[in-house]
Design a protein around this motif. Sequence first.
Motif, PDB file in Angstrom:
ATOM      1  N   TYR A 168     -21.392  50.199   0.806  1.00 30.66           N
ATOM      2  CA  TYR A 168     -20.404  51.062   0.161  1.00 30.66           C
ATOM      3  C   TYR A 168     -19.225  50.231  -0.344  1.00 30.66           C
ATOM      4  O   TYR A 168     -18.912  49.171   0.208  1.00 30.66           O
ATOM      5  CB  TYR A 168     -19.925  52.172   1.096  1.00 30.66           C
ATOM      6  CG  TYR A 168     -19.070  51.759   2.273  1.00 30.66           C
ATOM      7  CD1 TYR A 168     -17.676  51.759   2.183  1.00 30.66           C
ATOM      8  CD2 TYR A 168     -19.652  51.408   3.488  1.00 30.66           C
ATOM      9  CE1 TYR A 168     -16.894  51.413   3.266  1.00 30.66           C
ATOM     10  CE2 TYR A 168     -18.872  51.077   4.584  1.00 30.66           C
ATOM     11  CZ  TYR A 168     -17.494  51.073   4.465  1.00 30.66           C
ATOM     12  OH  TYR A 168     -16.716  50.728   5.552  1.00 30.66           O
ATOM     13  N   ALA A 169     -18.591  50.717  -1.415  1.00 32.21           N
ATOM     14  CA  ALA A 169     -17.445  50.053  -2.023  1.00 32.21           C
ATOM     15  C   ALA A 169     -16.194  50.425  -1.246  1.00 32.21           C
ATOM     16  O   ALA A 169     -15.885  51.609  -1.080  1.00 32.21           O
ATOM     17  CB  ALA A 169     -17.318  50.468  -3.486  1.00 32.21           C
ATOM     18  N   SER A 170     -15.458  49.417  -0.799  1.00 37.91           N
ATOM     19  CA  SER A 170     -14.322  49.640   0.091  1.00 37.91           C
ATOM     20  C   SER A 170     -13.036  49.095  -0.512  1.00 37.91           C
ATOM     21  O   SER A 170     -13.049  48.267  -1.420  1.00 37.91           O
ATOM     22  CB  SER A 170     -14.596  48.960   1.434  1.00 37.91           C
ATOM     23  OG  SER A 170     -13.502  49.102   2.308  1.00 37.91           O
ATOM     24  N   GLY A 171     -11.904  49.560   0.041  1.00 35.63           N
ATOM     25  CA  GLY A 171     -10.595  49.051  -0.335  1.00 35.63           C
ATOM     26  C   GLY A 171      -9.938  49.785  -1.486  1.00 35.63           C
ATOM     27  O   GLY A 171      -8.889  49.352  -1.977  1.00 35.63           O
ATOM     28  N   LEU A 172     -10.514  50.899  -1.946  1.00 36.74           N
ATOM     29  CA  LEU A 172     -10.003  51.568  -3.143  1.00 36.74           C
ATOM     30  C   LEU A 172      -8.590  52.108  -2.928  1.00 36.74           C
ATOM     31  O   LEU A 172      -8.329  52.855  -1.988  1.00 36.74           O
ATOM     32  CB  LEU A 172     -10.929  52.718  -3.546  1.00 36.74           C
ATOM     33  CG  LEU A 172     -12.415  52.379  -3.751  1.00 36.74           C
ATOM     34  CD1 LEU A 172     -13.152  53.577  -4.311  1.00 36.74           C
ATOM     35  CD2 LEU A 172     -12.578  51.170  -4.660  1.00 36.74           C
ATOM     36  N   ASN A 173      -7.683  51.725  -3.817  1.00 36.64           N
ATOM     37  CA  ASN A 173      -6.321  52.242  -3.776  1.00 36.64           C
ATOM     38  C   ASN A 173      -6.276  53.661  -4.332  1.00 36.64           C
ATOM     39  O   ASN A 173      -6.995  53.968  -5.299  1.00 36.64           O
ATOM     40  CB  ASN A 173      -5.393  51.352  -4.607  1.00 36.64           C
ATOM     41  CG  ASN A 173      -5.124  50.017  -3.945  1.00 36.64           C
ATOM     42  OD1 ASN A 173      -5.227  49.882  -2.731  1.00 36.64           O
ATOM     43  ND2 ASN A 173      -4.774  49.016  -4.746  1.00 36.64           N
ATOM     44  N   PRO A 174      -5.452  54.528  -3.778  1.00 33.14           N
ATOM     45  CA  PRO A 174      -5.448  55.921  -4.250  1.00 33.14           C
ATOM     46  C   PRO A 174      -5.042  56.066  -5.714  1.00 33.14           C
ATOM     47  O   PRO A 174      -5.567  56.942  -6.419  1.00 33.14           O
ATOM     48  CB  PRO A 174      -4.435  56.613  -3.317  1.00 33.14           C
ATOM     49  CG  PRO A 174      -3.611  55.515  -2.743  1.00 33.14           C
ATOM     50  CD  PRO A 174      -4.519  54.323  -2.662  1.00 33.14           C
TER      51      PRO A 174
ATOM     52  N   HIS B 244     -18.166  46.652   1.743  1.00 32.17           N
ATOM     53  CA  HIS B 244     -18.069  45.646   0.686  1.00 32.17           C
ATOM     54  C   HIS B 244     -16.749  45.856  -0.042  1.00 32.17           C
ATOM     55  O   HIS B 244     -16.604  46.772  -0.844  1.00 32.17           O
ATOM     56  CB  HIS B 244     -19.251  45.809  -0.277  1.00 32.17           C
ATOM     57  CG  HIS B 244     -19.421  44.681  -1.262  1.00 32.17           C
ATOM     58  ND1 HIS B 244     -18.375  44.133  -1.980  1.00 32.17           N
ATOM     59  CD2 HIS B 244     -20.540  44.005  -1.668  1.00 32.17           C
ATOM     60  CE1 HIS B 244     -18.845  43.192  -2.779  1.00 32.17           C
ATOM     61  NE2 HIS B 244     -20.136  43.090  -2.600  1.00 32.17           N
ATOM     62  N   ASP B 245     -15.775  45.005   0.249  1.00 36.01           N
ATOM     63  CA  ASP B 245     -14.498  45.044  -0.458  1.00 36.01           C
ATOM     64  C   ASP B 245     -14.744  44.801  -1.942  1.00 36.01           C
ATOM     65  O   ASP B 245     -15.383  43.828  -2.327  1.00 36.01           O
ATOM     66  CB  ASP B 245     -13.591  43.959   0.138  1.00 36.01           C
ATOM     67  CG  ASP B 245     -12.297  43.774  -0.629  1.00 36.01           C
ATOM     68  OD1 ASP B 245     -11.838  44.738  -1.269  1.00 36.01           O
ATOM     69  OD2 ASP B 245     -11.739  42.656  -0.565  1.00 36.01           O
ATOM     70  N   VAL B 246     -14.209  45.696  -2.785  1.00 29.52           N
ATOM     71  CA  VAL B 246     -14.426  45.564  -4.225  1.00 29.52           C
ATOM     72  C   VAL B 246     -13.128  45.358  -4.989  1.00 29.52           C
ATOM     73  O   VAL B 246     -13.128  45.309  -6.221  1.00 29.52           O
ATOM     74  CB  VAL B 246     -15.152  46.805  -4.794  1.00 29.52           C
ATOM     75  CG1 VAL B 246     -16.563  46.893  -4.245  1.00 29.52           C
ATOM     76  CG2 VAL B 246     -14.373  48.077  -4.508  1.00 29.52           C
ATOM     77  N   MET B 247     -12.016  45.246  -4.265  1.00 27.35           N
ATOM     78  CA  MET B 247     -10.752  44.999  -4.943  1.00 27.35           C
ATOM     79  C   MET B 247     -10.678  43.534  -5.383  1.00 27.35           C
ATOM     80  O   MET B 247     -11.441  42.679  -4.923  1.00 27.35           O
ATOM     81  CB  MET B 247      -9.592  45.348  -4.008  1.00 27.35           C
ATOM     82  CG  MET B 247      -9.590  46.814  -3.585  1.00 27.35           C
ATOM     83  SD  MET B 247      -9.465  47.957  -4.996  1.00 27.35           S
ATOM     84  CE  MET B 247      -7.742  47.702  -5.448  1.00 27.35           C
TER      85      MET B 247
END
Length: 382
Positions: A144-150, A328-331
């Motif tokens: 999964y894609a992680s780290g998403l900023n609001p 999985h950090d995507v930033m």
Amino acid sequence: MIKIARIEAFLFRAEVQEPVKTSFGSIPRRSALLLRVEDKDGAHGWGEIWCNFPPFSADNKMRLLETVICPAALSGSYLDPPDAWHALSARVHRWAIQSAEPGPFAACIGGLDLALWDLAARRENKTLRSMLRGKATVDSIPVYASGLNPDTAQDAVARCREAGFRAFKVKVAFGSEIDTRVVSGLARDLRDGERLMVDANQGWDLVEARRSVRRLGEYGLGWIEEPIAADRPASEWAELALLSAVPLAGGENVMGYDAFATLIERGHHGVIQPDMLKWGGVTGAYAVGREAVMKGRSYCPHWLGSGIGLLAAAQVLAAVGGPGMLEHDVMENPLREALGQPFPRVKDGMFPMPNGLGLGLEPDIKASAGWLLNRAEYRSSD
């Protein structure tokens, strides 16, 4: 038998345009602290030490390696990586208490443990997952894609979807209005087969958590992560688990076998998320993951760093088996790919496992030279 002959430490730091935003603060730059460990026969392995927050925590750990951890590690011989982890943890125990820094000590030993597992698997001509499991393991794992900023989540989800992701996790605990707007918008736009999770990063007190888990849980989330501080009493976690319509997740800020055994046994966390490079290394994370799955929980290891740690989490998850997903950090982080080559690419929601020995990758030190701040080498006196 493992006799360490040389340890190299590499500290990298890269500035980014969009910091990672959390309820406890932001991460305005990306750091990576890598270890390369070599034994007396010339075999080598790579490790990584957790250092993403505070922004300059890597500098402290670099000095801790120099003054304490590496001299201790180089002075002994070990039967295997678990033997090294237990021996070094015992040796530095009083020092960690005296310095009031058990976390940094545990992180340094966790990174060293990873390097020794990578080294041992390479010596045995095996992947790390097959070294752990002792039999054939899966070739790909859910991710999964992680780290998403609001404030940029909508665009980030679209970008990640194009990159092959089918599950996404957004940061919350920025106020009920912002949280509801972001989560409702993302949930509304999900496609068939996609999942959405949220991470509060310990951002609510019990009163706000009661309201938030009920409100956000209505959107069919995969889980709500760390709604309250990790060290809050079990009674508070129990209450929130009963109030929430979706599983609670946590574990990245838990340390110790006893603490994890208790957390799993109580059952308030449906999703168990140890960070092997905060505590335990591969040795601890694999044990926790097996216990979590055996007790009916999901095992989703935490990671937010470079490609070395990401592949380590993937290899352990593949060895443990399901259910679980890889974080999985995507930033923005140029160190992630450069320090993990060849870097696997997500496809149809799955992370392909490399078939190379050990972790299955090597950091490109030359290509990353522009981000290298410090490099040190420590050798055995034998």
